[in-house]
Design an enzyme around this catalytic site. Sequence first.
Site, short mmCIF file in Angstrom:
data_model
loop_
_atom_site.label_atom_id
_atom_site.label_comp_id
_atom_site.label_asym_id
_atom_site.label_seq_id
_atom_site.Cartn_x
_atom_site.Cartn_y
_atom_site.Cartn_z
N GLY A 13 -17.44 -34.63 21.04
CA GLY A 13 -17.47 -34.08 19.78
C GLY A 13 -18.64 -34.86 19.07
N LEU A 15 -18.96 -36.78 16.29
CA LEU A 15 -18.91 -38.08 16.09
C LEU A 15 -18.86 -38.96 17.28
CD1 LEU A 15 -18.32 -40.30 14.17
CD2 LEU A 15 -15.93 -39.79 14.07
N ALA A 70 -9.09 -34.24 17.48
CA ALA A 70 -8.36 -33.46 16.41
C ALA A 70 -8.49 -32.09 16.83
CB ALA A 70 -8.72 -33.94 15.10
N THR A 111 -9.18 -36.95 7.18
CA THR A 111 -9.92 -35.96 6.56
C THR A 111 -9.66 -35.79 4.86
OG1 THR A 111 -10.16 -33.33 6.32
CG2 THR A 111 -8.29 -34.02 7.16
N ASP A 112 -10.47 -35.22 4.18
CA ASP A 112 -10.41 -34.98 2.76
C ASP A 112 -9.22 -34.00 2.70
OD1 ASP A 112 -12.31 -33.38 4.17
OD2 ASP A 112 -12.60 -32.32 2.02
N TYR A 135 -3.67 -27.36 8.50
CA TYR A 135 -4.52 -28.27 9.23
C TYR A 135 -4.39 -29.79 8.33
CZ TYR A 135 -9.03 -31.23 9.62
OH TYR A 135 -9.85 -32.11 9.64
#
Length: 303
Positions: A13, A15, A70, A111-112, A135
């Site tokens: 991915g 990142l 993820a 994650t936020d 999610y």
Amino acid sequence: MPGLVLLVPGGTGQLGRDLVALSGGDVEVRAPGSAELDLTQAGAVVEAIATIAKYARESGKRPVVVNAAAYTAVDAAESEEERAFALNVDGPRVLAAACSSRNVPLVHVSTDYVFAGDADRPYEPEDALAPRTAYGRTKAAGEDAVLGSGARAWIVRTAWLYGMGGGNFVKTMARLEQERETVSVVDDQHGSPTWSADLASGLLELATRIVSDEAPEHKVLHGAGGGETTWHGFAKAIFTELGADPERVLPCASAEFPGPAPRPAYSVLSDASWRAAGLTPLRPWEEALHEFMTVNAGSLRTG
């Protein structure tokens, strides 16, 4: 300091690719994609951790796992929560248990979306979790699984991630700039755009601190681009970097783009915890976007 070897599940991915780009010298990065290392396959996970621990021991390096794998399809997760749970909760739980058994430190990217998104100030790591999507629920449960595993583990939450790998908002806006005269983008959602290369550098710094016995005391950190904007403001900045007229980006309300999963109205992440840990703050989002576009504008235009 001894050499460092990173194992990065989800390594193909955006990142993961930027972590691979940091490989060299005393830093070695192994970044298998899901086809090579599927976190839902417990046996493969246990074997991978055993292999990296053995390699590190024999080569005199220190191992760290950075989990970038993820299920991130926010809307699809509403109807595929079981699959999202397998990738975002069960997989990290097995990974953390394997890391614990081999005494391999783990950095888990989150994650936020674990927050409600209704705050009026940047979120701190200790703020209450209240995810409003499948999610977000699975990512919050994944954090709990990792932190409760007994492993030496840290959670790093990030937001509004973009890079050259995979699909993201910047690439979408660059494509739409070529295809449409105007583009409507929501102006009632606030967040912190984060270049994956900046986050990768921050994660490498964190991993280095961990193996140097200077690990942060706090187990949950926020790593996101500095400052905040709206998707509309972000899109206008992208158009400007492309040399296009930013006034072609028109503001609209989230209600005009309903979807299965609600988006957080406010998901800015405070970097106070990151700074307190002695880590280098990620750059202001405008500065990072400018460099990203300077380096990649040609590819974005032709891609």
